[in-house]
Scaffold this motif. Structure first.
Motif, mmCIF file in Angstrom:
data_model
loop_
_atom_site.group_PDB
_atom_site.id
_atom_site.type_symbol
_atom_site.label_atom_id
_atom_site.label_comp_id
_atom_site.label_asym_id
_atom_site.label_seq_id
_atom_site.Cartn_x
_atom_site.Cartn_y
_atom_site.Cartn_z
ATOM 1 N N ALA A 1 45.633 50.044 26.044
ATOM 2 C CA ALA A 1 46.049 49.481 27.334
ATOM 3 C C ALA A 1 47.089 48.379 27.135
ATOM 4 C CB ALA A 1 44.834 48.945 28.080
ATOM 5 N N ARG A 2 46.896 47.566 26.109
ATOM 6 C CA ARG A 2 47.892 46.527 25.821
ATOM 7 C C ARG A 2 49.205 47.151 25.389
ATOM 8 N NH1 ARG A 2 43.939 42.530 22.295
ATOM 9 N NH2 ARG A 2 43.024 41.389 24.064
ATOM 10 N N ILE B 1 43.635 44.485 32.499
ATOM 11 C CA ILE B 1 42.855 44.835 31.307
ATOM 12 C C ILE B 1 41.495 44.154 31.356
ATOM 13 C CG2 ILE B 1 42.743 44.625 28.792
ATOM 14 C CD1 ILE B 1 45.770 44.864 28.724
ATOM 15 N N LEU B 2 41.496 42.888 31.777
ATOM 16 C CA LEU B 2 40.254 42.127 31.814
ATOM 17 C C LEU B 2 39.291 42.685 32.857
ATOM 18 C CD1 LEU B 2 38.655 39.630 30.878
ATOM 19 C CD2 LEU B 2 39.826 38.320 32.655
ATOM 20 N N LEU B 3 39.795 42.982 34.050
ATOM 21 C CA LEU B 3 38.922 43.421 35.141
ATOM 22 C C LEU B 3 38.502 44.886 35.013
ATOM 23 C CD1 LEU B 3 40.675 41.662 38.170
ATOM 24 C CD2 LEU B 3 38.608 40.960 36.975
ATOM 25 N N GLY C 1 33.768 40.179 22.998
ATOM 26 C CA GLY C 1 34.317 40.244 21.649
ATOM 27 C C GLY C 1 34.356 41.663 21.109
ATOM 28 N N GLU C 2 33.344 42.452 21.427
ATOM 29 C CA GLU C 2 33.305 43.840 20.963
ATOM 30 C C GLU C 2 34.312 44.716 21.701
ATOM 31 O OE1 GLU C 2 30.093 47.568 20.709
ATOM 32 O OE2 GLU C 2 29.435 45.542 21.289
ATOM 33 N N VAL C 3 34.397 44.551 23.019
ATOM 34 C CA VAL C 3 35.301 45.391 23.814
ATOM 35 C C VAL C 3 36.764 45.088 23.498
ATOM 36 C CG1 VAL C 3 36.076 45.897 26.165
ATOM 37 C CG2 VAL C 3 33.642 45.736 25.668
ATOM 38 N N LEU C 4 37.095 43.818 23.241
ATOM 39 C CA LEU C 4 38.481 43.463 22.945
ATOM 40 C C LEU C 4 38.991 44.129 21.675
ATOM 41 C CD1 LEU C 4 38.622 39.662 23.846
ATOM 42 C CD2 LEU C 4 39.618 41.567 25.106
#
Length: 325
Positions: free
Chosen positions: A223-224, A233-235, A212-215
């Motif tokens: 990046a998005r 982005i996730l990995l 939640g913090e990193v998003l």
């Protein structure tokens, strides 16, 4: 960096020294082993001879100094019950406990991190709420109760898994391990899962909070905006950044998993160091109790030292000696 490591090593040595003092004196006041080992017909002279034989006739401070000197040479006394060096008896049981602890940590990581990431990526979904409820149960329910429920359901009612013992073992580099046999794995499932439940709950909450913090961070938004694939982005950005605190917690909790395996080993009759400690307490085998507790202290301190050093290497934001690197 060298100053940081040296300071941490000195602090660790001081903590171990203080804990040896507390452990030795704490165990020494819980009773006299002579009352247990002496036969009923043993008179006062017989008791005095036993006390002299075990070195219990000396003043407590003299016993501690003698113990400390022997400990520096790697000798922690002879077990009253087994008649062997306490360290040798404990190390003979160590592979079983380490095997159980490593399996529990692996299960916790394999289950807790994916569930925590799922809950962090979809915080409003019903599945995420169910995962967080599961983590609350993992924190709240006592380990011994979970172990008994597992035995009742999977061993007695369903008959899928054995309830006690370690099963068949194989010798690898002189170590007796059960994880490499099918029978051993079946015996390992219930105790390892029971021991892993608390860490699963901990990793779920830690991973969810980290995701939640990193998003919400700027580099993820950037990046998005660049059009990177969500999987990348996730990995690369999310998973990589949450792994530092996760690995730190796993390292610290590994020592706790070994120390608190006593309850699980007792419930499942797992022949590890924890079960050995319970048997030693029943007969007041003082050298064995002290040796076990000191080994646990050394393990805790060593793991924390390694985690501190690795964290300072992995995370450039860590300040060493009050100054930024």
């Amino acid at each position: 960096m060298s100053v940081f490591i040296l300071r941490r090593v000195m602090e660790s040595v001081f903590v171990i020294l203080v804990m040896t003092f507390l452990v030795f004196f704490g165990v020494s006041v819980i009773g006299s082993p002579i009352d247990i080992f002496a036969a009923q017909e043993c008179d006062q002279r017989c008791r005095a001879e036993l006390a002299q034989r075990f070195g219990l006739d000396r003043p407590i401070w003299e016993q501690y100094i003698l113990f400390l000197g022997n400990a520096l040479r790697g000798e922690l006394g002879n077990s009253f019950q087994h008649g062997l060096p306490a360290l040798q008896v404990i190390l003979h049981r160590a592979p079983a406990t380490l095997e159980l602890a490593f399996s529990a940590v692996f299960i916790a990581f394999a289950v807790g991190v994916p569930l925590g990431m799922w809950a962090g990526l979809r915080p409003s979904a019903w599945s995420s709420r169910a995962i967080m409820t599961l983590s609350t149960v993992g924190f709240s329910v006592p380990t011994f109760w979970i172990g008994l429920i597992f035995i009742m359901v999977f061993a007695l009612w369903l008959g899928w898994l054995p309830a006690i013992g370690r099963g068949q073992t194989v010798s690898i580099f002189g170590l007796e391990l059960s994880i490499f046999t099918l029978d051993g794995l079946s015996h390992l499932v219930l105790p390892a899962t029971t021991l892993a439940l608390f860490n699963i709950a901990l990793l779920i909450r830690l991973t969810r909070a980290g995701v939640g913090e990193v998003l919400q961070s700027e580099y993820v938004r950037f990046a998005r905006a660049k059009g990177l694939q969500p999987s990348r982005i996730l990995l690369v950005h999310v998973l990589k950044n949450i792994m530092i605190p996760v690995v730190t917690v796993i390292g610290i909790e590994f020592g706790g998993t070994i120390a608190f395996a006593v309850v699980t080993e007792t419930i499942f009759s797992w022949p590890g160091m924890g079960k050995l400690l319970i048997d030693a307490i029943e007969v007041l085998d003082r050298p064995l109790i002290v040796a076990y507790l000191i080994l646990v202290v050394v393990l805790f301190v060593t793991i924390n030292l390694i985690v501190d050093i690795l964290y300072s290497v992995l995370d450039p934001r860590v300040r060493l000696g009050g100054r930024a690197r």
